[in-house]
Design a protein around this motif. Structure first.
Motif, PDB file in Angstrom:
ATOM      1  N   CYS A 110       0.832  -1.199   0.000  1.00 54.97           N
ATOM      2  CA  CYS A 110       0.000   0.000   0.000  1.00 54.97           C
ATOM      3  C   CYS A 110       0.867   1.249   0.000  1.00 54.97           C
ATOM      4  N   LYS A 111       0.493   2.197  -0.807  1.00 52.40           N
ATOM      5  CA  LYS A 111       1.138   3.509  -0.826  1.00 52.40           C
ATOM      6  C   LYS A 111       0.032   4.538  -0.754  1.00 52.40           C
ATOM      7  N   GLY A 112      -0.209   5.033   0.454  1.00 56.08           N
ATOM      8  CA  GLY A 112      -1.350   5.918   0.658  1.00 56.08           C
ATOM      9  C   GLY A 112      -2.634   5.151   0.424  1.00 56.08           C
ATOM     10  N   ASN A 113      -3.490   5.678  -0.416  1.00 60.80           N
ATOM     11  CA  ASN A 113      -4.779   5.053  -0.710  1.00 60.80           C
ATOM     12  C   ASN A 113      -4.756   4.163  -1.945  1.00 60.80           C
ATOM     13  N   VAL A 114      -3.563   3.794  -2.393  1.00 61.41           N
ATOM     14  CA  VAL A 114      -3.420   2.908  -3.547  1.00 61.41           C
ATOM     15  C   VAL A 114      -2.765   1.607  -3.089  1.00 61.41           C
ATOM     16  N   ALA A 115      -3.383   0.476  -3.415  1.00 57.40           N
ATOM     17  CA  ALA A 115      -2.872  -0.825  -2.986  1.00 57.40           C
ATOM     18  C   ALA A 115      -2.769  -1.769  -4.171  1.00 57.40           C
ATOM     19  N   THR A 116      -1.705  -2.561  -4.178  1.00 56.08           N
ATOM     20  CA  THR A 116      -1.549  -3.617  -5.179  1.00 56.08           C
ATOM     21  C   THR A 116      -1.396  -4.942  -4.451  1.00 56.08           C
ATOM     22  N   ALA A 117      -1.975  -5.985  -5.013  1.00 56.26           N
ATOM     23  CA  ALA A 117      -1.902  -7.317  -4.413  1.00 56.26           C
ATOM     24  C   ALA A 117      -1.340  -8.282  -5.439  1.00 56.26           C
ATOM     25  N   GLY A 118      -0.564  -9.267  -4.985  1.00 55.33           N
ATOM     26  CA  GLY A 118       0.063 -10.209  -5.889  1.00 55.33           C
ATOM     27  C   GLY A 118      -0.321 -11.645  -5.591  1.00 55.33           C
ATOM     28  N   GLY A 119      -0.904 -12.332  -6.560  1.00 60.19           N
ATOM     29  CA  GLY A 119      -1.389 -13.693  -6.350  1.00 60.19           C
ATOM     30  C   GLY A 119      -2.873 -13.667  -6.061  1.00 60.19           C
ATOM     31  N   ALA A 155      -6.274 -11.479  -2.719  1.00 57.64           N
ATOM     32  CA  ALA A 155      -7.504 -10.685  -2.730  1.00 57.64           C
ATOM     33  C   ALA A 155      -8.085 -10.578  -1.330  1.00 57.64           C
ATOM     34  N   VAL A 156      -7.841 -11.594  -0.502  1.00 56.35           N
ATOM     35  CA  VAL A 156      -8.305 -11.548   0.888  1.00 56.35           C
ATOM     36  C   VAL A 156      -7.676 -10.367   1.613  1.00 56.35           C
ATOM     37  N   TYR A 157      -6.380 -10.141   1.384  1.00 54.73           N
ATOM     38  CA  TYR A 157      -5.687  -9.024   2.028  1.00 54.73           C
ATOM     39  C   TYR A 157      -6.131  -7.690   1.439  1.00 54.73           C
ATOM     40  N   LEU A 158      -6.329  -7.664   0.122  1.00 60.41           N
ATOM     41  CA  LEU A 158      -6.759  -6.431  -0.532  1.00 60.41           C
ATOM     42  C   LEU A 158      -8.123  -5.987  -0.012  1.00 60.41           C
ATOM     43  N   ILE A 159      -9.059  -6.919   0.064  1.00 59.76           N
ATOM     44  CA  ILE A 159     -10.377  -6.598   0.602  1.00 59.76           C
ATOM     45  C   ILE A 159     -10.275  -6.221   2.078  1.00 59.76           C
ATOM     46  N   GLY A 160      -9.453  -6.954   2.819  1.00 55.25           N
ATOM     47  CA  GLY A 160      -9.265  -6.636   4.235  1.00 55.25           C
ATOM     48  C   GLY A 160      -8.756  -5.230   4.434  1.00 55.25           C
ATOM     49  N   TRP A 161      -7.792  -4.831   3.617  1.00 60.80           N
ATOM     50  CA  TRP A 161      -7.241  -3.470   3.691  1.00 60.80           C
ATOM     51  C   TRP A 161      -8.324  -2.426   3.426  1.00 60.80           C
ATOM     52  N   ALA A 162      -9.117  -2.632   2.378  1.00 55.76           N
ATOM     53  CA  ALA A 162     -10.138  -1.657   2.012  1.00 55.76           C
ATOM     54  C   ALA A 162     -11.217  -1.540   3.089  1.00 55.76           C
ATOM     55  N   VAL A 163     -11.684  -2.678   3.587  1.00 56.65           N
ATOM     56  CA  VAL A 163     -12.733  -2.651   4.611  1.00 56.65           C
ATOM     57  C   VAL A 163     -12.211  -2.028   5.896  1.00 56.65           C
ATOM     58  N   GLU A 164     -10.998  -2.379   6.282  1.00 61.63           N
ATOM     59  CA  GLU A 164     -10.432  -1.806   7.503  1.00 61.63           C
ATOM     60  C   GLU A 164     -10.220  -0.306   7.366  1.00 61.63           C
ATOM     61  N   ALA A 165      -9.798   0.140   6.198  1.00 65.41           N
ATOM     62  CA  ALA A 165      -9.593   1.573   5.973  1.00 65.41           C
ATOM     63  C   ALA A 165     -10.898   2.349   6.096  1.00 65.41           C
ATOM     64  N   LEU A 166     -11.995   1.739   5.670  1.00 67.97           N
ATOM     65  CA  LEU A 166     -13.290   2.413   5.715  1.00 67.97           C
ATOM     66  C   LEU A 166     -13.999   2.282   7.056  1.00 67.97           C
ATOM     67  N   PHE A 167     -13.904   1.079   7.659  1.00 77.68           N
ATOM     68  CA  PHE A 167     -14.751   0.778   8.812  1.00 77.68           C
ATOM     69  C   PHE A 167     -14.002   0.286  10.050  1.00 77.68           C
ATOM     70  N   GLY A 168     -12.697   0.085   9.955  1.00 74.79           N
ATOM     71  CA  GLY A 168     -11.950  -0.361  11.124  1.00 74.79           C
ATOM     72  C   GLY A 168     -11.678  -1.852  11.142  1.00 74.79           C
ATOM     73  N   ARG A 169     -10.821  -2.261  12.073  1.00 74.14           N
ATOM     74  CA  ARG A 169     -10.329  -3.627  12.139  1.00 74.14           C
ATOM     75  C   ARG A 169     -11.436  -4.632  12.479  1.00 74.14           C
ATOM     76  N   ASP A 170     -12.352  -4.268  13.362  1.00 75.65           N
ATOM     77  CA  ASP A 170     -13.414  -5.201  13.742  1.00 75.65           C
ATOM     78  C   ASP A 170     -14.301  -5.563  12.551  1.00 75.65           C
ATOM     79  N   LYS A 171     -14.612  -4.581  11.720  1.00 75.71           N
ATOM     80  CA  LYS A 171     -15.423  -4.852  10.534  1.00 75.71           C
ATOM     81  C   LYS A 171     -14.654  -5.722   9.553  1.00 75.71           C
ATOM     82  N   ARG A 172     -13.361  -5.506   9.454  1.00 72.34           N
ATOM     83  CA  ARG A 172     -12.540  -6.350   8.597  1.00 72.34           C
ATOM     84  C   ARG A 172     -12.558  -7.793   9.077  1.00 72.34           C
ATOM     85  N   LYS A 173     -12.416  -8.013  10.380  1.00 75.38           N
ATOM     86  CA  LYS A 173     -12.467  -9.367  10.934  1.00 75.38           C
ATOM     87  C   LYS A 173     -13.819 -10.015  10.657  1.00 75.38           C
ATOM     88  N   GLU A 174     -14.875  -9.262  10.843  1.00 79.61           N
ATOM     89  CA  GLU A 174     -16.230  -9.775  10.599  1.00 79.61           C
ATOM     90  C   GLU A 174     -16.411 -10.147   9.135  1.00 79.61           C
TER      91      GLU A 174
END
Length: 216
Positions: A141-150, A154-173
């Motif tokens: 991740c570089k600021g609000n831009v993220a790249t994922a490999g493999g 995608a699990v990490y990419l989605i986790g990053w986006a959800v956590e950035a918007l709603f926090g770690r608990d929402k990402r875990k959920e």
């Protein structure tokens, strides 16, 4: 309600779309997710025909924009002037991400600058040839831009986006239902550390994996 879009094109990699679509599509209250393309339907690399939900211009007003991948598809998308000209994205107000070779689209849109970034391991040298620093990490991740490999990153990419918007608990959920039975502690540590390391690359994937199998 937040607006999330996944961008596809002909010959997109099936799993890149379906994993992100399935993870995000389970939540009907915090965000709306759409699949966008240049046509009403696009055919995947394995021949599945997927209907889109809107035109590419909708990505410019979305809160999160995620680009799918495809060894053949990405090259075709970049060569398509209608595809490239449709975007007017802004990292100042949007979260923008890509999976695997989708990083080349971000690069062509001027969103990666000199990096760092990541991509599918088989495409690393080609991305480096564009003058971009490529790290051997599943998520960068570089600021609000993220790249994922493999594809599975995608699990990490989605986790990053959800956590950035709603926090770690929402990402875990959000990711909880995907984790194999009996391995919640292992996967949570791996996901959490992958996101932390993506934001500030220091450790490297080997250390992340080693730490993931230690007791919490």
């Amino acid at each position: 309600m937040k607006k999330i879009v996944i961008v596809i094109f002909d010959h997109f990699t099936d799993l890149d779309l379906f994993l992100m679509w399935d993870i995000l599509g389970r939540n009907k209250t915090d965000w709306q997710v759409k699949i966008l393309g240049t046509k009403e339907e696009h055919q995947s690399a394995n021949g599945l025909v997927i209907k889109t939900h809107g035109c590419l211009s909708e990505a410019n007003d979305a809160d999160v924009v995620l680009f799918s991948s495809g060894k053949v598809g990405v090259k075709g998308a970049i060569a398509n002037q209608d595809f490239m000209r449709a975007f007017s994205l802004s990292p100042d107000r949007q979260l923008i991400g890509s999976i695997c070779a989708g990083s080349f689209i971000l690069a062509k849109l001027g969103l990666l600058a000199l990096g760092p970034a990541t991509t599918h391991p088989d495409a690393k040298e080609e991305l480096q040839a564009l003058g971009i620093e490529v790290l051997d990490l599943p998520l960068v991740c570089k600021g609000n831009v993220a790249t994922a490999g493999g594809c599975l990153s995608a699990v990490y990419l989605i986790g990053w986006a959800v956590e950035a918007l709603f926090g770690r608990d929402k990402r875990k959920e959000t990711l909880r239902e995907l984790i194999p039975a009996g391995q919640s502690a292992i996967y949570e540590r791996l996901i959490d550390m992958s996101i932390r390391d993506a934001i500030a690359p220091k450790v490297g994937v080997g250390a992340i994996l080693d730490g993931a199998f230690r007791p919490m």
